[in-house]
Design a protein around this motif. Structure first.
Motif, PDB file in Angstrom:
ATOM      1  N   SER A 118      38.405  33.470  38.918  1.00  0.00           N
ATOM      2  CA  SER A 118      37.324  32.923  38.099  1.00  0.00           C
ATOM      3  C   SER A 118      35.990  33.498  38.565  1.00  0.00           C
ATOM      4  N   ARG A 119      34.964  33.348  37.743  1.00  0.00           N
ATOM      5  CA  ARG A 119      33.647  33.888  38.063  1.00  0.00           C
ATOM      6  C   ARG A 119      33.158  33.407  39.437  1.00  0.00           C
ATOM      7  N   SER A 120      33.361  32.116  39.722  1.00  0.00           N
ATOM      8  CA  SER A 120      32.843  31.572  40.983  1.00  0.00           C
ATOM      9  C   SER A 120      33.658  32.056  42.190  1.00  0.00           C
ATOM     10  N   GLU A 121      34.932  32.355  41.951  1.00  0.00           N
ATOM     11  CA  GLU A 121      35.790  32.826  43.048  1.00  0.00           C
ATOM     12  C   GLU A 121      35.588  34.299  43.362  1.00  0.00           C
ATOM     13  N   ARG A 124      33.955  35.978  46.623  1.00  0.00           N
ATOM     14  CA  ARG A 124      34.781  35.819  47.815  1.00  0.00           C
ATOM     15  C   ARG A 124      35.946  36.815  47.794  1.00  0.00           C
TER      16      ARG A 124
END
Ligand SMILES: Nc1ncnc2c1ncn2[C@@H]1O[C@H](COP(=O)(O)OP(=O)(O)OP(=O)(O)O)[C@@H](O)[C@H]1O
Ligand SMILES: [Mg+2]
Length: 258
Positions: A118-121, A124
């Protein structure tokens, strides 16, 4: 069960009013976690085979089975999904990527396109990929044209492994690098292969490099297989005329090590 099976592959190109076979009735297989090298003189068909296997071009005849799929019959979403498992690293990543793109952008693309994170992952995941190929996470914000050739080839490898491939096609991927950087990149490739059981179709005109990294080798001559077998056995004592000629043209062979 083999990972990739190529049967009777043929690709013709028009030349001077006739058609010549750049790849002529070529068959081979690659097992999971194995390195198969393609070697041979310039124009013998190595890159054409790479492009056919990657489906960048279509053959005139033959079959390609990849992970138990009729690879040439795939299209649309099923082709896209299977392509995630078959990646490539070309000789010149500066030509393959937008030189003004950041490293983060180059690594974000496959994660986004194949719906891997996902975009937020993704930041990382990008940091983890950089670490995996021996690069500092800070490199993410740099532009492709600002980093060294060796760093760029590591980014290209990070991009290739982002989608967890079972096979990577490497067409002269280390040829443009100077000897010490080449050794480091070859070590990285061997390390990735051991840990993730990735198979390589390894194209190189350098028999010393082939001998050091490949399990098996195919020697091509004018689009046909001249000789194939265990990489060390073939390179140390080639039986074909083209194998003998290639060996004679590689005087420093036994000093070349990754
Ligand atoms: N798009 C094309 N149109 C016409 N002929 C082509 C095309 N691509 C390749 N060929 C021809 O097919 C043959 C094989 O070329 P290929 O690029 O596969 O060789 P190679 O073994 O990769 O050589 P090199 O070691 O120089 O990279 C050559 O005769 C080449 O001229
Ligand atoms: Mg080539």
């Amino acid at each position: 069960m083999s990972l990739l099976t190529v049967s009777n592959l043929t690709k013709r190109y028009p030349r001077g009013g006739k058609s010549i076979a750049a790849v002529d009735d070529v068959s081979f297989h690659i097992d999971p976690g194995e390195t198969l090298a393609l070697a041979g003189p310039s124009g013998s068909g190595k890159s054409t085979i790479a492009r056919l296997v990657l489906r960048l071009i279509e053959p005139d005849a033959g079959r390609i089975e990849f992970e138990d799929n009729d690879f040439l019959a795939l299209s649309g979403a099923s082709l896209r999904a299977r392509r995630a498992r078959l990646q490539t690293v070309f000789q010149d990543p500066l030509a393959a990527f937008n030189p003004r793109a950041t490293v983060a952008r180059v690594l974000d693309d496959p994660l986004r396109i194949h719906g891997i994170a996902s975009r937020s992952e993704r930041p990382r995941r990008i940091a983890a990929l950089l670490e995996r190929v021996g690069l500092a996470a800070e490199l993410a914000s740099r532009a492709i044209h600002e980093i060294s050739g060796g760093q760029r080839q590591r980014v290209a490898i990070a991009r290739a492994i982002a989608t967890k491939p079972s096979l990577i096609v490497l067409d002269e991927a280390v040829s443009a690098l100077d000897v010490s950087v080449r050794g480091q990149i070859l070590h990285l490739l061997l390390d990735l292969q051991r840990q993730e059981r990735i198979a390589y179709l390894f194209i190189s005109h350098d028999l010393g490099v082939v001998r050091a990294v490949a399990h098996r080798v195919i020697l091509l001559d004018a689009g046909r297989i001249a000789e194939s077998g265990d990489a060390r056995a073939v390179i140390d004592a080639p039986r074909s005329a083209i194998g003998k000629a290639l060996l004679a043209a590689a005087p420093r062979l036994h000093r070349t090590r990754p």
